[in-house]
Design a protein around this motif. Structure first.
Motif, mmCIF file in Angstrom:
data_model
loop_
_atom_site.group_PDB
_atom_site.id
_atom_site.type_symbol
_atom_site.label_atom_id
_atom_site.label_comp_id
_atom_site.label_asym_id
_atom_site.label_seq_id
_atom_site.Cartn_x
_atom_site.Cartn_y
_atom_site.Cartn_z
ATOM 1 N N ASP A 22 2.079 -8.174 -4.211
ATOM 2 C CA ASP A 22 1.375 -7.569 -2.925
ATOM 3 C C ASP A 22 0.509 -6.626 -3.328
ATOM 4 O OD1 ASP A 22 0.875 -7.497 -0.352
ATOM 5 O OD2 ASP A 22 2.915 -6.272 0.227
ATOM 6 N N ARG A 26 -6.519 -12.007 11.867
ATOM 7 C CA ARG A 26 -6.650 -11.050 10.848
ATOM 8 C C ARG A 26 -8.090 -11.390 10.103
ATOM 9 N NH1 ARG A 26 -0.620 -10.296 8.290
ATOM 10 N NH2 ARG A 26 -1.904 -9.398 6.399
ATOM 11 N N ASP A 47 -10.564 -9.834 12.252
ATOM 12 C CA ASP A 47 -10.590 -8.576 12.271
ATOM 13 C C ASP A 47 -11.132 -7.678 11.190
ATOM 14 O OD1 ASP A 47 -9.338 -8.360 14.642
ATOM 15 O OD2 ASP A 47 -7.281 -8.122 13.924
ATOM 16 N N ALA A 48 -11.090 -8.567 9.819
ATOM 17 C CA ALA A 48 -11.313 -7.428 8.614
ATOM 18 C C ALA A 48 -12.976 -7.984 8.597
ATOM 19 C CB ALA A 48 -10.656 -8.615 7.631
ATOM 20 N N ILE A 76 -8.546 -6.192 2.231
ATOM 21 C CA ILE A 76 -7.906 -5.650 3.300
ATOM 22 C C ILE A 76 -7.041 -6.459 4.054
ATOM 23 C CG2 ILE A 76 -9.494 -3.500 3.199
ATOM 24 C CD1 ILE A 76 -10.519 -4.622 5.750
ATOM 25 N N VAL A 77 -7.669 -7.707 4.082
ATOM 26 C CA VAL A 77 -7.085 -8.651 5.225
ATOM 27 C C VAL A 77 -5.486 -8.819 4.674
ATOM 28 C CG1 VAL A 77 -7.506 -11.044 3.905
ATOM 29 C CG2 VAL A 77 -7.420 -10.956 6.395
ATOM 30 N N ARG A 78 -5.091 -8.636 3.503
ATOM 31 C CA ARG A 78 -3.883 -9.149 3.081
ATOM 32 C C ARG A 78 -2.969 -8.001 3.501
ATOM 33 N NH1 ARG A 78 -4.118 -10.716 -2.265
ATOM 34 N NH2 ARG A 78 -2.360 -9.780 -2.565
ATOM 35 N N ARG A 79 -3.482 -6.925 3.878
ATOM 36 C CA ARG A 79 -2.540 -5.463 3.934
ATOM 37 C C ARG A 79 -1.738 -5.429 2.822
ATOM 38 N NH1 ARG A 79 -1.240 -7.177 10.269
ATOM 39 N NH2 ARG A 79 -3.468 -7.006 11.129
ATOM 40 N N ARG A 109 0.248 -3.273 -0.466
ATOM 41 C CA ARG A 109 0.670 -2.151 -0.541
ATOM 42 C C ARG A 109 -0.095 -1.360 -1.595
ATOM 43 N NH1 ARG A 109 6.790 -3.761 -2.066
ATOM 44 N NH2 ARG A 109 5.679 -4.969 -3.325
ATOM 45 N N LEU A 145 -7.350 2.878 6.916
ATOM 46 C CA LEU A 145 -6.031 1.940 6.594
ATOM 47 C C LEU A 145 -5.167 2.845 6.125
ATOM 48 C CD1 LEU A 145 -8.391 -0.731 4.649
ATOM 49 C CD2 LEU A 145 -7.403 -0.911 6.693
ATOM 50 N N ALA A 205 -4.208 3.634 3.284
ATOM 51 C CA ALA A 205 -3.655 2.734 2.033
ATOM 52 C C ALA A 205 -3.675 3.653 0.704
ATOM 53 C CB ALA A 205 -4.465 1.416 2.102
#
Lengths: 380, 273, 311
Positions: free
Chosen positions: A81, A125, A128-129, A160-163, A165, A195, A197
C-alpha cells in the motif's frame, strides 16, 4: 510538532548489498506519520535504495522495513500500500491518462481485495484525482501527447488516487525545466498539506530539501548523517559534509593552520572551523567586532554576480573562501588584497573527523551532545 | 539536377529494374504459361495470344489447392503463435529473474539456432513416428517450435532495454508478474512482436524438408509437398504445372500485396537499429 | 500460463538480494521451461541420438541393429559421393556470395540513394521471392530453364546462342541451382541491407555532401564502412547456410544429379537417410557435418568479431 510523532515508515538496521559491494550497512531511518520528509544526498549515496526498500522493489539483506508499525521486509511491493512517483514518471505509454491513473485501482478491485473500490467508485476517484491536478480534459490522451509538466502531474495523480499509506517520490522534479520546477515545488507542498499524507521525497538537490521538507535527512555513502528540520540542518550541520552539502553557496570550512593570513579567534577552538558565505565581511568589520572572530587575509580572486549579491572568491596561503557582498557596494578589484572577518557567533566548529562540536563561542560544548550544541545564539 | 546526376539516377534505376525483372520473371512467366493452351505453350509470348482457363479447370479437378493452402497456413499460424508465446515467456523469464542457470539457458538456446536441421531429421523422424505423429498436424508443427530459440535471442535484447521504471511502477500499482508481462511489456513491444510473428510465419510456410517426411499423404500435405507430388504425377504438362504453381502462390502474393508495406516496414524498422 | 497466477516472490526480482526461503525458486524456470523444453526435445536430444545411431548399422525400420563401431564413418569417407558432396558444398557457399551479398548490397544502396518515389515499389518486388515457397519457385524456374521449351533458351536462341541443358549438363547444373537459390535469397540480403541503411545517421552523409564529396565517394568512404558489420553478417550467413538454402532447389530440380554434380552434404545426408534408408551412415554423416559446421561457425564468428572491432 508533537513530542513523539507516530512513525509512518521505518528502516531498522537495514543492510543492502549488490554483489559484494555494500550500499547500506545497518542504516536507520524514520519517517514520522504525516511528514513531508526529504532524503537528500549526492548521487550514489544510497538514498534511492532506501526508497526502493520501502517500496518493496528491493528487499534488505539484513534488518527490518516497517510501514505503519508492521514489518513488511518480505512483502512484495503490491501488498504494501505505497505509491511511487518516478524520476522519468514511468507512465505506461500504451495507456491513456485515465487508464494510467486507474490501473492500480483496477488491478486491486479485480483481485477483490477487502476494501477495494468498485468500478463506479474507481471512476469517481480517478476523476477527482485528475481534477485535483488540473488534468481534466486530458483523460483520453496518451503520455506521448502530453507536456513534461502534464506527465509529471499524471504521475502524481496515479499516486494519490490510490490513497496509499506512504508516498515515495524519486527525484520527481529533475525532468522538468527550471521554471516549472519552482512552481511544482510549491504545488507539491500544498498537495501534501491537503492530503495530510506521509511522504518520502528523494533528491540530490538541497534546494528542494530546504524549501519543501517538514523534516529532512542528509545521506552520504550509505549512512544518514543528520535528521532534522531544514532549519536545524542548515543552522547546525552535524558534520562538515552536511555543512558543505546543504546551503548554497556552500559553507567555507578551514582546518586550523599557522599559514600566514589565517587568524583564528582566541579561546576554545577545535580542529576545523566553518562559516557561511553571507556571514563573512570585508575588513571593515574587524575593528567593530572587537577583534573577536576569524580573520582571513588574501587576494580577491573572482567576483560572480548572483543577483542582489556578489559571490566574492578570496584566495590565500590558507586556502580559498567565498563570501556574499552586496552587489551595489564598493569592493576591491580582482587581484587586490582583501581581509575577511567572520564574527565569532557565526562560526561552526568541527573536530578532526568532521563531526560538529559547537557553534560560535566562547566555550565549545561537550562533544557528546552535538545536536544541541552552541551556547551562542544561532544564526539568522 | 545536372545532366551527369540525371544519367547516374537513370542508370541506377535501369539496374534496379533489371534486378526486379529477374526477381519477378519466374512468377510472371508462370502466370503467362498457365493461360496458354497446349499449342501456344511453345510460344515465347508474354501475353498469351489465345488465353484459356483449361489448365486451371484440369488442375483444380485433381489438385487440392484449398486443402494445401489451409494446411500450410494453419500450421504456420499455429507454429508462429506458439513460438511467439514461448519466446516471450522465456525472454521475460531470463531478463526479469536473475537466476543461476539463466546464462546457461540463454547460451543453449543461442547454440541451438545454428544446428543444421538436416543433422536432426533421423532422430526427429523416429521420435515423431514413435509418438504416432506421422501424417498429423501435431507432427508437422511440433519440431518447428524449436525455432522459438531465435525469438528468445531477439526478444531478450528488447526486454532488457525495457525501461525499468515502468516495471517498477506496475509492481507498485499491484501487478504480479503475469500482469506486468502481458499488460505492460507485451503491449509496448508490439512492433517487434509483429515483425517476429511475420518472420516465424514465413519460415514455417517455407518449411520443406520436415513436411516432406511427415506429411506425404494428401490429407496433411503442405503447399510445397503437394506441388511436388503434383509435379511427379503430371510429368510434362507444363500448362497445368504452372496453373498449380500460380494457384498456391496466389494467396501468398495476395496477402503479401495487401500487407507488404507493413511486412517490409516491420523488417526494415524492426531489425534496423 | 500456470506460472503467472502464482504469487511473485519479492526476492526473485532482478537486482534484489535475499530471497525468502522456499518461495518461487521455480518461477523463473516455469518461464523458460517451455522454450528450453522444445529445444532440448527437438535439437539436443536428437543430436545425442544421432551420435549414438552413427555407431550402428540400421535401416530405420528393421529389428536388427548391430553395433559396428566406426565402420559407418569409414564407409562414408571411402564413398566418392562424400568427397564430391563436400566439394560442392564449398562451391555453393562461395558461389552464392555474389547473389546473396554483393548484388543485394549494391541494389540496396542504389535504391536507398536514388530510389526516390519508387523505393517502396522496388522493395515490394525484390522481397517477394523470399516469401514464395522454395518448391514453388524451383518449379517455376524448372519451366524457365526447360532445355527445349524454356524461355531462357528461347531468348538465347533469339540472339544466336544455342540451347543449353541448364539442369542436365554436368558443368552447368550446379550454377543453375545456385542462380535459382540466389534468386530466392537475394531479397533477404536486400532487405537486411536496406534495414541497415535506414539505420544510418543522415548527419554524417550530409556533412560529407556539404564537404563536396560525390555520391560514389560518400558510398566508399562512409556508407560501406558503416555497413561493415552487416556485410560481415550476411557473408557469415551465406557461407554457413548457403548449401542448406539450396536444398529445395536441388531436390526439385536435379535430385543431386546429374551424376552428383549438384549434390551437397545436406542433400547427401537426406538421401542416405530417406533414399537408401541407411540410418547409420546418415547419422555418421550428420555428426561429421555438425562438427565441421560448428568449427566453421565458430571460426567465422571469431573472424567477423575481430574484423568488426577493427572498424
Amino acid at each position: 510538532m508533537s513530542a513523539v510523532p507516530r512513525v509512518g515508515a521505518r528502516l531498522l538496521g537495514v543492510v543492502k548489498r549488490y554483489g559484494t559491494t555494500g550500499v547500506l550497512d545497518g542504516l536507520d531511518l524514520e519517517v514520522p506519520e504525516g511528514a513531508f520528509m526529504v532524503l537528500v544526498g549526492p548521487s550514489g549515496c544510497g538514498k534511492t535504495t532506501c526508497l526502493r526498500l520501502l517500496a518493496g522493489l528491493e528487499h534488505p539483506d539484513g534488518g527490518r522495513v516497517e510501514i505503519a508499525g508492521r514489518d513488511v521486509s518480505r512483502e512484495p511491493a503490491r501488498d504494501r500500500d505505497v505509491a511511487m512517483v518516478f524520476q522519468d514518471f514511468a507512465l505506461y505509454p500504451h495507456m491513456t491518462v485515465e487508464a494510467n491513473v486507474a490501473f492500480g485501482l483496477r488491478l486491486r478491485s479485480r483481485r477483490r481485495r477487502a476494501g477495494s473500490p468498485d468500478a463506479p467508485e474507481i471512476d469517481r476517484r480517478v476523476a477527482d484525482a485528475l481534477r485535483l491536478l488540473e488534468l481534466d480534459g486530458l483523460e483520453r490522451r496518451r503520455p506521448a501527447q502530453l507536456s513534461g509538466g502534464q506527465r509529471q502531474r499524471v504521475a502524481l495523480a496515479r499516486a494519490i488516487v490510490r490513497r496509499p499509506r506512504l508516498f515515495l517520490l524519486d527525484e520527481p522534479l529533475s525532468n522538468l525545466d527550471a521554471q516549472l520546477r519552482g512552481q511544482t515545488r510549491a504545488e507539491l507542498v500544498r498537495l501534501h498539506r491537503r492530503l495530510s499524507a506521509t511522504m518520502l521525497y528523494v533528491t540530490h538537490d538541497q534546494v528542494e530539501a530546504l524549501s519543501m521538507a517538514s523534516r529532512m535527512a542528509v545521506m552520504d555513502r550509505g549512512a544518514v548523517l543528520q535528521v532534522g528540520s531544514p532549519r536545524e540542518v542548515y543552522e547546525r550541520p552535524a558534520t562538515v559534509f552536511v555543512a558543505r552539502f546543504v546551503g548554497s553557496p556552500p559553507m567555507n570550512v578551514h582546518a586550523l593552520t599557522d599559514r600566514p593570513g589565517f587568524t583564528p579567534p582566541v579561546g576554545p577552538r577545535s580542529a576545523q572551523v566553518g562559516w557561511r558565505p553571507p556571514h563573512g565581511q570585508l575588513s571593515a568589520g574587524w575593528a567593530a567586532a572587537g577583534r573577536d572572530g576569524l580573520r582571513l587575509s588574501g587576494r580577491l580572486d573572482t567576483a560572480e554576480l548572483l543577483g542582489e549579491d556578489l559571490l566574492l572568491g578570496v584566495a590565500g596561503p590558507w586556502g580559498r573562501a567565498g563570501l556574499l557582498h552586496p552587489a551595489g557596494a564598493p569592493h576591491p578589484a580582482p587581484g587586490e588584497p582583501v581581509e575577511v572577518h567572520v564574527p565569532r557567533d557565526r562560526l561552526h566548529w568541527f573536530d578532526d573527523s568532521g563531526t560538529r562540536v559547537g557553534h560560535g563561542g566562547p566555550a565549545p560544548p561537550p562533544v557528546d551532545r552535538p545536536a544541541r550544541a552552541g551556547g551562542a545564539p544561532s544564526g539568522p | 539536377m545536372t545532366v551527369r546526376e540525371l544519367r547516374a539516377t537513370l542508370s541506377a534505376h535501369a539496374l534496379v529494374v533489371l534486378v526486379c525483372v529477374f526477381s519477378a520473371l519466374p512468377v510472371v512467366w508462370a502466370v503467362s504459361t498457365s493461360f496458354k493452351g497446349p499449342a501456344a505453350i511453345f510460344a515465347p509470348d508474354l501475353v498469351p495470344a489465345d488465353p484459356t482457363l483449361d489448365n486451371y479447370r484440369a488442375t483444380l479437378a485433381t489438385f487440392p489447392v484449398a486443402r494445401l493452402v489451409l494446411n500450410t497456413g494453419a500450421v504456420a499460424a499455429a507454429v508462429a503463435a506458439l513460438q511467439l508465446l514461448l519466446a516471450v515467456l522465456a525472454a521475460y523469464g531470463l531478463v526479469r529473474f536473475r537466476f543461476r542457470g539463466g546464462p546457461v539457458v540463454l547460451t543453449a538456446l543461442a547454440a541451438a539456432i545454428i544446428v543444421p536441421q538436416q543433422c536432426l531429421i533421423v532422430p526427429n523422424y523416429l521420435l515423431a513416428a514413435q509418438m504416432g505423429w506421422i501424417d498429423t498436424y501435431v507432427g508437422l508443427a511440433a519440431p518447428q517450435l524449436a525455432g522459438c530459440a531465435l525469438g528468445v535471442l531477439l526478444l531478450h535484447q528488447h526486454v532488457r532495454a525495457f525501461p525499468r521504471s515502468l516495471l517498477d511502477a506496475a509492481q507498485i500499482d499491484g501487478a504480479g508478474h503475469a500482469t506486468v508481462l502481458w499488460r505492460i511489456v507485451v503491449p509496448n513491444l508490439r512492433p517487434v512482436l509483429v515483425a517476429l510473428a511475420v518472420l516465424f510465419f514465413i519460415t514455417s510456410w517455407n518449411e520443406y524438408l520436415w513436411p516432406l517426411l511427415v506429411a506425404s499423404g494428401t490429407e496433411r500435405a503442405t503447399v510445397q509437398v503437394g506441388l511436388q507430388a503434383f509435379q511427379t504425377e503430371q510429368g510434362n504438362d507444363w500448362g497445368r504445372m504452372m496453373a498449380a504453381a500460380v494457384l498456391v502462390t496466389a494467396p501468398v502474393l495476395l496477402a503479401y500485396g495487401l500487407a507488404q508495406r507493413w511486412i517490409v516496414a516491420a523488417f526494415v524498422q524492426g531489425t534496423g537499429r | 500460463m500456470t506460472s503467472t497466477t502464482t504469487a511473485a516472490p519479492p526476492g526473485a526480482d532482478r537486482g534484489s538480494g535475499a530471497r525468502p526461503a522456499g518461495t518461487g525458486a521455480a518461477l523463473p524456470w516455469l518461464h523458460v521451461a517451455p522454450a528450453l523444453g522444445v529445444v532440448v526435445l527437438w535439437v539436443y536430444l536428437p543430436l545425442l541420438a544421432t551420435l549414438a545411431l552413427s555407431f550402428f548399422r540400421w535401416n530405420l525400420t528393421g529389428d536388427e541393429r548391430p553395433f559396428v563401431g566406426l565402420d559407418n564413418y569409414a564407409a562414408l569417407l571411402g564413398d566418392p559421393a562424400f568427397a564430391r558432396a563436400a566439394g560442392n558444398t564449398l562451391i555453393y557457399a562461395l558461389g552464392l556470395l555474389p547473389l546473396a551479398v554483393l548484388l543485394p548490397l549494391a541494389v540496396a544502396i542504389l535504391v536507398w540513394n536514388r530510389g526516390g518515389r519508387l523505393r517502396q515499389a522496388y522493395r515490394t518486388i525484390l522481397f517477394a521471392p523470399v516469401i514464395l515457397p522454395p518448391v514453388v519457385g524451383a518449379v517455376m524456374w524448372q519451366w524457365l530453364l526447360h532445355p527445349l521449351l524454356g524461355v531462357v533458351n528461347l531468348a538465347l536462341g533469339g540472339i544466336g546462342v544455342g540451347p543449353q541443358n541448364w539442369l542436365g549438363d554436368r558443368d552447368l547444373a550446379i550454377w543453375s541451382v545456385i542462380v535459382v537459390t540466389g534468386w530466392k535469397v537475394f531479397g533477404l540480403g536486400f532487405l537486411i541491407f536496406s534495414a541497415a541503411l535506414s539505420g544510418l545517421e543522415r548527419n554524417q552523409i550530409e556533412a560529407a555532401r556539404v564537404d563536396g564529396a560525390t555520391e560514389g565517394e560518400i558510398t566508399r568512404a562512409i556508407v560501406l564502412p558503416l555497413l561493415t558489420p552487416t556485410i560481415l553478417l550476411m557473408t557469415f550467413l551465406t557461407v554457413t547456410l548457403g548449401a542448406q538454402w539450396a536444398f529445395s532447389a536441388v531436390h526439385v530440380l536435379t535430385q543431386g544429379g546429374p551424376a552428383g554434380a549438384t549434390d551437397n552434404l545436406y542433400y547427401l545426408l537426406y538421401r542416405y537417410a530417406f533414399g537408401y534408408f541407411d540410418t547409420g551412415t546418415a547419422s555418421a554423416l550428420a555428426v561429421l557435418v555438425f562438427a565441421g559446421f560448428a568449427v566453421l561457425a565458430l571460426a567465422q564468428l571469431r573472424l567477423t568479431d575481430r574484423l568488426g572491432h577493427d572498424r
